[in-house]
Design a protein around this motif. Structure first.
Motif, PDB file in Angstrom:
ATOM      1  N   TRP A 102       0.839  -1.186   0.000  1.00  0.00           N
ATOM      2  CA  TRP A 102       0.000   0.000   0.000  1.00  0.00           C
ATOM      3  C   TRP A 102       0.881   1.245   0.000  1.00  0.00           C
ATOM      4  O   TRP A 102       1.872   1.305   0.713  1.00  0.00           O
ATOM      5  N   ALA A 103       0.489   2.245  -0.769  1.00  0.00           N
ATOM      6  CA  ALA A 103       1.233   3.508  -0.792  1.00  0.00           C
ATOM      7  C   ALA A 103       0.834   4.337   0.423  1.00  0.00           C
ATOM      8  O   ALA A 103      -0.348   4.537   0.696  1.00  0.00           O
ATOM      9  N   LYS A 104       1.826   4.804   1.159  1.00  0.00           N
ATOM     10  CA  LYS A 104       1.597   5.623   2.343  1.00  0.00           C
ATOM     11  C   LYS A 104       2.360   6.928   2.196  1.00  0.00           C
ATOM     12  O   LYS A 104       3.407   6.985   1.552  1.00  0.00           O
ATOM     13  N   LEU A 105       1.848   7.970   2.817  1.00  0.00           N
ATOM     14  CA  LEU A 105       2.458   9.284   2.763  1.00  0.00           C
ATOM     15  C   LEU A 105       2.721   9.758   4.184  1.00  0.00           C
ATOM     16  O   LEU A 105       1.834   9.724   5.022  1.00  0.00           O
ATOM     17  N   GLU A 106       3.948  10.180   4.440  1.00  0.00           N
ATOM     18  CA  GLU A 106       4.270  10.782   5.730  1.00  0.00           C
ATOM     19  C   GLU A 106       4.112  12.291   5.586  1.00  0.00           C
ATOM     20  O   GLU A 106       4.721  12.910   4.710  1.00  0.00           O
ATOM     21  N   ILE A 107       3.275  12.873   6.435  1.00  0.00           N
ATOM     22  CA  ILE A 107       2.955  14.289   6.378  1.00  0.00           C
ATOM     23  C   ILE A 107       3.610  14.986   7.566  1.00  0.00           C
ATOM     24  O   ILE A 107       3.524  14.504   8.691  1.00  0.00           O
ATOM     25  N   GLY A 108       4.253  16.107   7.306  1.00  0.00           N
ATOM     26  CA  GLY A 108       4.854  16.899   8.369  1.00  0.00           C
ATOM     27  C   GLY A 108       4.061  18.168   8.596  1.00  0.00           C
ATOM     28  O   GLY A 108       3.726  18.880   7.654  1.00  0.00           O
ATOM     29  N   LEU A 109       3.719  18.437   9.852  1.00  0.00           N
ATOM     30  CA  LEU A 109       3.045  19.677  10.199  1.00  0.00           C
ATOM     31  C   LEU A 109       4.132  20.668  10.597  1.00  0.00           C
ATOM     32  O   LEU A 109       4.853  20.445  11.561  1.00  0.00           O
ATOM     33  N   VAL A 110       4.274  21.734   9.827  1.00  0.00           N
ATOM     34  CA  VAL A 110       5.402  22.652   9.998  1.00  0.00           C
ATOM     35  C   VAL A 110       4.931  24.095  10.131  1.00  0.00           C
ATOM     36  O   VAL A 110       3.822  24.439   9.745  1.00  0.00           O
ATOM     37  N   ARG A 111       5.805  24.914  10.664  1.00  0.00           N
ATOM     38  CA  ARG A 111       5.560  26.340  10.786  1.00  0.00           C
ATOM     39  C   ARG A 111       6.415  27.032   9.734  1.00  0.00           C
ATOM     40  O   ARG A 111       7.584  26.706   9.575  1.00  0.00           O
ATOM     41  N   GLY A 112       5.849  27.991   9.037  1.00  0.00           N
ATOM     42  CA  GLY A 112       6.584  28.726   8.013  1.00  0.00           C
ATOM     43  C   GLY A 112       7.661  29.602   8.618  1.00  0.00           C
ATOM     44  O   GLY A 112       7.647  29.888   9.820  1.00  0.00           O
ATOM     45  N   LEU A 113       8.600  30.032   7.798  1.00  0.00           N
ATOM     46  CA  LEU A 113       9.676  30.891   8.265  1.00  0.00           C
ATOM     47  C   LEU A 113       9.151  32.283   8.600  1.00  0.00           C
ATOM     48  O   LEU A 113       8.278  32.818   7.923  1.00  0.00           O
ATOM     49  N   ARG A 114       9.697  32.864   9.636  1.00  0.00           N
ATOM     50  CA  ARG A 114       9.397  34.249   9.973  1.00  0.00           C
ATOM     51  C   ARG A 114      10.198  35.127   9.008  1.00  0.00           C
ATOM     52  O   ARG A 114      11.189  34.704   8.432  1.00  0.00           O
ATOM     53  N   ARG A 115       9.788  36.363   8.877  1.00  0.00           N
ATOM     54  CA  ARG A 115      10.452  37.269   7.945  1.00  0.00           C
ATOM     55  C   ARG A 115      11.940  37.423   8.284  1.00  0.00           C
ATOM     56  O   ARG A 115      12.801  37.382   7.418  1.00  0.00           O
ATOM     57  N   TYR A 116      12.270  37.559   9.575  1.00  0.00           N
ATOM     58  CA  TYR A 116      13.669  37.741   9.956  1.00  0.00           C
ATOM     59  C   TYR A 116      14.479  36.469   9.719  1.00  0.00           C
ATOM     60  O   TYR A 116      15.655  36.529   9.413  1.00  0.00           O
ATOM     61  N   ASP A 117      13.855  35.278   9.856  1.00  0.00           N
ATOM     62  CA  ASP A 117      14.550  34.028   9.553  1.00  0.00           C
ATOM     63  C   ASP A 117      14.945  33.994   8.082  1.00  0.00           C
ATOM     64  O   ASP A 117      16.044  33.580   7.729  1.00  0.00           O
ATOM     65  N   ASN A 118      14.031  34.419   7.244  1.00  0.00           N
ATOM     66  CA  ASN A 118      14.268  34.425   5.804  1.00  0.00           C
ATOM     67  C   ASN A 118      15.394  35.383   5.445  1.00  0.00           C
ATOM     68  O   ASN A 118      16.258  35.056   4.636  1.00  0.00           O
ATOM     69  N   ARG A 119      15.390  36.569   6.064  1.00  0.00           N
ATOM     70  CA  ARG A 119      16.439  37.547   5.784  1.00  0.00           C
ATOM     71  C   ARG A 119      17.809  37.008   6.185  1.00  0.00           C
ATOM     72  O   ARG A 119      18.791  37.210   5.493  1.00  0.00           O
ATOM     73  N   GLU A 120      17.854  36.335   7.319  1.00  0.00           N
ATOM     74  CA  GLU A 120      19.116  35.765   7.798  1.00  0.00           C
ATOM     75  C   GLU A 120      19.636  34.713   6.816  1.00  0.00           C
ATOM     76  O   GLU A 120      20.829  34.662   6.511  1.00  0.00           O
ATOM     77  N   LYS A 121      18.750  33.900   6.315  1.00  0.00           N
ATOM     78  CA  LYS A 121      19.131  32.861   5.355  1.00  0.00           C
ATOM     79  C   LYS A 121      19.670  33.483   4.063  1.00  0.00           C
ATOM     80  O   LYS A 121      20.668  33.029   3.510  1.00  0.00           O
ATOM     81  N   ILE A 122      19.023  34.553   3.603  1.00  0.00           N
ATOM     82  CA  ILE A 122      19.458  35.241   2.382  1.00  0.00           C
ATOM     83  C   ILE A 122      20.839  35.872   2.597  1.00  0.00           C
ATOM     84  O   ILE A 122      21.717  35.766   1.738  1.00  0.00           O
ATOM     85  N   ARG A 123      21.060  36.497   3.766  1.00  0.00           N
ATOM     86  CA  ARG A 123      22.357  37.092   4.080  1.00  0.00           C
ATOM     87  C   ARG A 123      23.462  36.041   4.053  1.00  0.00           C
ATOM     88  O   ARG A 123      24.533  36.267   3.503  1.00  0.00           O
ATOM     89  N   ALA A 124      23.207  34.885   4.663  1.00  0.00           N
ATOM     90  CA  ALA A 124      24.204  33.806   4.708  1.00  0.00           C
ATOM     91  C   ALA A 124      24.518  33.301   3.298  1.00  0.00           C
ATOM     92  O   ALA A 124      25.680  33.066   2.955  1.00  0.00           O
ATOM     93  N   ARG A 125      23.501  33.164   2.468  1.00  0.00           N
ATOM     94  CA  ARG A 125      23.687  32.699   1.102  1.00  0.00           C
ATOM     95  C   ARG A 125      24.531  33.688   0.296  1.00  0.00           C
ATOM     96  O   ARG A 125      25.432  33.288  -0.446  1.00  0.00           O
ATOM     97  N   GLU A 126      24.232  34.982   0.451  1.00  0.00           N
ATOM     98  CA  GLU A 126      24.996  36.015  -0.249  1.00  0.00           C
ATOM     99  C   GLU A 126      26.461  36.014   0.190  1.00  0.00           C
ATOM    100  O   GLU A 126      27.360  36.163  -0.633  1.00  0.00           O
ATOM    101  N   ALA A 127      26.694  35.832   1.485  1.00  0.00           N
ATOM    102  CA  ALA A 127      28.068  35.794   1.999  1.00  0.00           C
ATOM    103  C   ALA A 127      28.829  34.613   1.401  1.00  0.00           C
ATOM    104  O   ALA A 127      29.997  34.752   1.001  1.00  0.00           O
ATOM    105  N   GLU A 128      28.183  33.469   1.325  1.00  0.00           N
ATOM    106  CA  GLU A 128      28.827  32.288   0.725  1.00  0.00           C
ATOM    107  C   GLU A 128      29.165  32.534  -0.745  1.00  0.00           C
ATOM    108  O   GLU A 128      30.225  32.126  -1.216  1.00  0.00           O
ATOM    109  N   ARG A 129      28.276  33.184  -1.474  1.00  0.00           N
ATOM    110  CA  ARG A 129      28.525  33.483  -2.890  1.00  0.00           C
ATOM    111  C   ARG A 129      29.723  34.410  -3.049  1.00  0.00           C
ATOM    112  O   ARG A 129      30.560  34.203  -3.930  1.00  0.00           O
ATOM    113  N   GLN A 130      29.803  35.441  -2.206  1.00  0.00           N
ATOM    114  CA  GLN A 130      30.931  36.370  -2.292  1.00  0.00           C
ATOM    115  C   GLN A 130      32.249  35.672  -1.977  1.00  0.00           C
ATOM    116  O   GLN A 130      33.251  35.893  -2.652  1.00  0.00           O
TER     117      GLN A 130
END
Length: 130
Positions: A96-124
């Motif tokens: 039988w095909a089964k699906l595992e579902i995760g109940l998650v909370r979306g990123l906060r705006r400041y979390d997203n900004r931090e992730k973008i900053r880290a990505r830009e630093a790695e690129r540089q």
């Protein structure tokens, strides 16, 4: 991740064969609750080539098989602000095909900004190293 849940999936004949071949993309998928039923949306199960005429629509919404209490709990989580249900993995259990579902909370705006900053630093850093 807040919680996980395992659900069955209502499939058509050629879909299970595609799943067994591993022709599934869960990347954009999410779970919604409409009129007391849970549905899996935006999951791509590729067409099964040998099925020809009896094939399925690869992007159709698929009903999830859950108990009433599980659906009510899922609806409460999904309707809360900033929360969503996403498919984590699709697996076969005793045929039988089964699906595992995760109940998650979306990123906060400041979390997203931090992730973008880290990505830009790695690129540089990568540019300077080259």
């Amino acid at each position: 991740m807040l919680d996980t849940l395992t659900a069955g999936i209502e499939l058509r004949g050629s879909e299970i064969k595609s799943i067994r071949n591993g022709s599934v993309s869960l990347a954009q998928g999410f779970v919604i609750v409409e009129e007391g039923e849970a549905f899996l949306r935006d999951v791509h199960i590729a067409r099964y080539k040998p099925a020809a005429q009896a094939n399925h629509d690869p992007d159709r919404p698929r009903r999830l098989l859950l108990h009433r209490a599980e659906i009510d709990s899922l609806a409460g989580h999904v309707n809360a602000k900033g929360r969503t249900a996403i498919p984590l993995r699709l697996f076969l259990a005793r045929g039988w095909a089964k699906l595992e579902i995760g109940l998650v909370r979306g990123l906060r705006r400041y979390d997203n900004r931090e992730k973008i900053r880290a990505r830009e630093a790695e690129r540089q850093i990568a540019r300077y190293v080259r």
